[in-house]
Structure formats: C-alpha cells, structure tokens
Motif scaffolding. Structure first.
Motif, PDB file in Angstrom:
ATOM      1  N   GLN A 289       0.821  -1.199   0.000  1.00  0.00           N
ATOM      2  CA  GLN A 289       0.000   0.000   0.000  1.00  0.00           C
ATOM      3  C   GLN A 289       0.865   1.262   0.000  1.00  0.00           C
ATOM      4  O   GLN A 289       0.593   2.217  -0.724  1.00  0.00           O
ATOM      5  CB  GLN A 289      -0.924  -0.003   1.215  1.00  0.00           C
ATOM      6  CG  GLN A 289      -1.923   1.152   1.208  1.00  0.00           C
ATOM      7  CD  GLN A 289      -2.935   1.038   2.329  1.00  0.00           C
ATOM      8  OE1 GLN A 289      -2.938   0.079   3.087  1.00  0.00           O
ATOM      9  NE2 GLN A 289      -3.801   2.020   2.430  1.00  0.00           N
ATOM     10  N   ARG A 290       1.929   1.272   0.818  1.00  0.00           N
ATOM     11  CA  ARG A 290       2.824   2.423   0.844  1.00  0.00           C
ATOM     12  C   ARG A 290       3.531   2.602  -0.488  1.00  0.00           C
ATOM     13  O   ARG A 290       3.713   3.723  -0.967  1.00  0.00           O
ATOM     14  CB  ARG A 290       3.849   2.261   1.975  1.00  0.00           C
ATOM     15  CG  ARG A 290       3.256   2.382   3.369  1.00  0.00           C
ATOM     16  CD  ARG A 290       4.338   2.255   4.425  1.00  0.00           C
ATOM     17  NE  ARG A 290       3.775   2.379   5.758  1.00  0.00           N
ATOM     18  CZ  ARG A 290       4.496   2.282   6.873  1.00  0.00           C
ATOM     19  NH1 ARG A 290       5.809   2.028   6.798  1.00  0.00           N
ATOM     20  NH2 ARG A 290       3.933   2.416   8.055  1.00  0.00           N
ATOM     21  N   ARG A 291       3.950   1.483  -1.079  1.00  0.00           N
ATOM     22  CA  ARG A 291       4.603   1.559  -2.387  1.00  0.00           C
ATOM     23  C   ARG A 291       3.659   2.146  -3.432  1.00  0.00           C
ATOM     24  O   ARG A 291       4.066   2.968  -4.264  1.00  0.00           O
ATOM     25  CB  ARG A 291       5.064   0.179  -2.830  1.00  0.00           C
ATOM     26  CG  ARG A 291       6.285  -0.354  -2.090  1.00  0.00           C
ATOM     27  CD  ARG A 291       6.628  -1.735  -2.615  1.00  0.00           C
ATOM     28  NE  ARG A 291       7.870  -2.235  -2.029  1.00  0.00           N
ATOM     29  CZ  ARG A 291       8.380  -3.424  -2.280  1.00  0.00           C
ATOM     30  NH1 ARG A 291       7.735  -4.254  -3.100  1.00  0.00           N
ATOM     31  NH2 ARG A 291       9.515  -3.806  -1.722  1.00  0.00           N
ATOM     32  N   LEU A 292       2.407   1.707  -3.401  1.00  0.00           N
ATOM     33  CA  LEU A 292       1.431   2.179  -4.370  1.00  0.00           C
ATOM     34  C   LEU A 292       1.203   3.679  -4.221  1.00  0.00           C
ATOM     35  O   LEU A 292       1.193   4.419  -5.215  1.00  0.00           O
ATOM     36  CB  LEU A 292       0.119   1.415  -4.198  1.00  0.00           C
ATOM     37  CG  LEU A 292      -1.036   1.814  -5.133  1.00  0.00           C
ATOM     38  CD1 LEU A 292      -0.649   1.604  -6.590  1.00  0.00           C
ATOM     39  CD2 LEU A 292      -2.291   1.023  -4.783  1.00  0.00           C
ATOM     40  N   ILE A 293       1.008   4.137  -3.006  1.00  0.00           N
ATOM     41  CA  ILE A 293       0.798   5.560  -2.756  1.00  0.00           C
ATOM     42  C   ILE A 293       2.024   6.359  -3.190  1.00  0.00           C
ATOM     43  O   ILE A 293       1.907   7.423  -3.817  1.00  0.00           O
ATOM     44  CB  ILE A 293       0.479   5.807  -1.272  1.00  0.00           C
ATOM     45  CG1 ILE A 293      -0.878   5.181  -0.918  1.00  0.00           C
ATOM     46  CG2 ILE A 293       0.464   7.304  -0.960  1.00  0.00           C
ATOM     47  CD1 ILE A 293      -1.208   5.216   0.553  1.00  0.00           C
ATOM     48  N   PHE A 294       3.210   5.844  -2.850  1.00  0.00           N
ATOM     49  CA  PHE A 294       4.443   6.514  -3.250  1.00  0.00           C
ATOM     50  C   PHE A 294       4.543   6.607  -4.763  1.00  0.00           C
ATOM     51  O   PHE A 294       4.888   7.664  -5.315  1.00  0.00           O
ATOM     52  CB  PHE A 294       5.651   5.763  -2.687  1.00  0.00           C
ATOM     53  CG  PHE A 294       6.976   6.288  -3.158  1.00  0.00           C
ATOM     54  CD1 PHE A 294       7.502   7.446  -2.629  1.00  0.00           C
ATOM     55  CD2 PHE A 294       7.692   5.617  -4.157  1.00  0.00           C
ATOM     56  CE1 PHE A 294       8.728   7.950  -3.077  1.00  0.00           C
ATOM     57  CE2 PHE A 294       8.913   6.106  -4.598  1.00  0.00           C
ATOM     58  CZ  PHE A 294       9.431   7.273  -4.052  1.00  0.00           C
ATOM     59  N   ALA A 295       4.234   5.511  -5.471  1.00  0.00           N
ATOM     60  CA  ALA A 295       4.318   5.492  -6.932  1.00  0.00           C
ATOM     61  C   ALA A 295       3.361   6.497  -7.549  1.00  0.00           C
ATOM     62  O   ALA A 295       3.722   7.213  -8.502  1.00  0.00           O
ATOM     63  CB  ALA A 295       4.029   4.088  -7.449  1.00  0.00           C
TER      64      ALA A 295
ATOM     65  N   MET B  38       9.534   1.456 -11.235  1.00  0.00           N
ATOM     66  CA  MET B  38       8.718   1.148 -10.053  1.00  0.00           C
ATOM     67  C   MET B  38       7.750   0.010 -10.335  1.00  0.00           C
ATOM     68  O   MET B  38       7.592  -0.898  -9.518  1.00  0.00           O
ATOM     69  CB  MET B  38       7.938   2.393  -9.614  1.00  0.00           C
ATOM     70  CG  MET B  38       8.793   3.508  -9.063  1.00  0.00           C
ATOM     71  SD  MET B  38       7.812   4.883  -8.383  1.00  0.00           S
ATOM     72  CE  MET B  38       7.044   5.517  -9.883  1.00  0.00           C
ATOM     73  N   ALA B  39       7.086   0.059 -11.484  1.00  0.00           N
ATOM     74  CA  ALA B  39       6.026  -0.907 -11.769  1.00  0.00           C
ATOM     75  C   ALA B  39       6.546  -2.319 -11.966  1.00  0.00           C
ATOM     76  O   ALA B  39       5.950  -3.288 -11.480  1.00  0.00           O
ATOM     77  CB  ALA B  39       5.244  -0.461 -13.001  1.00  0.00           C
ATOM     78  N   ILE B  40       7.648  -2.457 -12.687  1.00  0.00           N
ATOM     79  CA  ILE B  40       8.131  -3.797 -13.037  1.00  0.00           C
ATOM     80  C   ILE B  40       8.557  -4.598 -11.810  1.00  0.00           C
ATOM     81  O   ILE B  40       8.116  -5.737 -11.621  1.00  0.00           O
ATOM     82  CB  ILE B  40       9.263  -3.718 -14.077  1.00  0.00           C
ATOM     83  CG1 ILE B  40       8.689  -3.219 -15.408  1.00  0.00           C
ATOM     84  CG2 ILE B  40       9.939  -5.071 -14.262  1.00  0.00           C
ATOM     85  CD1 ILE B  40       9.719  -2.958 -16.473  1.00  0.00           C
TER      86      ILE B  40
END
Length: 207
Positions: free
Chosen positions: A2-8, A44-46
């Motif tokens: 969740q943190r990664r998603l928000i950061f991205a 980030m996505a890969i």
C-alpha cells in the motif's frame, strides 16, 4: 504494498506536474521529460508488480496484437467524433487541442513516434493498468479500482489547465481500464493499443 502504491502515484503526480504545469513545463524539453518519466514509472512498476508479462504462444501473441491495433483505431474514432462534438459545444475546445499538439513543435516527428511506440506508451499502460489498477483491485475490489485509477490518471493532467487534455485522459484511461477490468489477461493488447493510439493521435493521424 500500500505504501509503495501511494508513493508510486505521488511520484507520477509530481512528474506530470513538472511536465504540464505552466510554471515548469517549458523549462526543459517535453519529450525528454516524458521519456524520463516513462523510465521512472517502469522502474517502479516492473519490480513491484506481480503482474509480469509471460512469453505468449504465437497464436495468443497474434490475437493480442490484432486486438491492440483494433482498440487503438476504435479509440481514435471515438476521439475523432468527440473532437467534432466538442467544437460544436465549446468555443475553447479546438484552441486547447491545438495547444496539446503544440507540444510536438520543433521536435523530430520520427523520434516522437518511436518514443511513443516503444517507451512512453508501453510504460504508461504497464504502470497505470498493470500496476496501479491491479494493486488497487486487490485492496479495493475491481470496480472501485477501475474508477479510482481512471480518475487519478485523468487528474494528474490537471496541471496543464487544459480541459480537453484532462477529458481525453479520462476517456482513454476509462476505456483501457474497463477492458482491463473485464479481462486482465489482455494487458499486452492494452499496451499495444496505448502505444499505437499515442502515435496515431499525436503524429500519424492527428485529429
């Protein structure tokens, strides 16, 4: 996750602000900025997404290619009709569309097509649908993820202060997002359609 998603998403919003805002958009070349943004989004996505593209069988690859091309041309048709209708309804519509096309002034058309086909288009689709929408689906459910991802994809363009550009992002993002919502396995076709549609609408068959 969740943190990664928000950061991205925050990184994407910051990149789009830099590229499109009237305060920063003219500081450096737009297509260089867009290419750098594509590399950052992909980086980030890969690694963060478990939705990695496997090597398809030849038959499946052909179907994905044909479907991607069909979606791209269908979307181009939707935008052609939308352009005519918007000109009848809004006096600002065509000038704002012309402002979008002005972003390619002074740049080599072949270079723009190659960047859109092989870097910018694929990177955007893999990020927004293959990573953001997929991750949100796991957290919020598929329907909510479709709505939220489409809204975020459209709203990151708001710093352009160009109503037509924001609406274009919402429509295109909504179409790609809906197809991904129905069948996530069509992500390769969506990547192809996004890349080809970008090249068509910006350079090959401008509206």
């Amino acid at each position: 996750m969740q943190r990664r998603l928000i950061f991205a998403i925050c990184v994407a919003a910051a990149l789009w602000f830099y590229m499109f805002s009237p305060w920063t958009g003219n500081l450096t070349n737009f297509w260089m900025n867009m290419s750098i943004a594509a590399v950052i989004l992909s980086s980030m996505a890969i690694p963060w997404s478990c939705c990695r593209l496997s090597r398809p069988q030849f038959k499946d690859a052909c179907l994905q290619l044909l479907l991607g091309v069909a979606i791209a041309f269908a979307l181009w048709g939707i935008f052609w009709i939308g352009d005519k209708l918007s000109q009848m309804m809004f006096s600002f519509a065509r000038p704002q569309v012309d402002n979008v096309y002005a972003m390619k002034d002074g740049s080599n058309a072949t270079m723009i097509v190659l960047l859109l086909l092989f870097l910018i288009g694929p990177a955007e689709e893999f990020f927004w649908r293959g990573y953001v929408q997929k991750s949100m689906s796991e957290k919020l459910g598929a329907n909510a993820a479709l709505v939220v991802t489409t809204l975020v994809y459209g709203l990151v363009h708001i710093w352009s202060f160009n109503f037509m550009l924001v609406m274009a992002a919402l429509v295109a993002g909504g179409v790609w997002g809906l197809i991904y919502r129905i069948k996530p396995a069509l992500l390769p076709a969506l990547i192809i359609s996004h890349a080809l549609w970008d090249a068509l609408v910006f350079v090959i068959l401008p509206i």
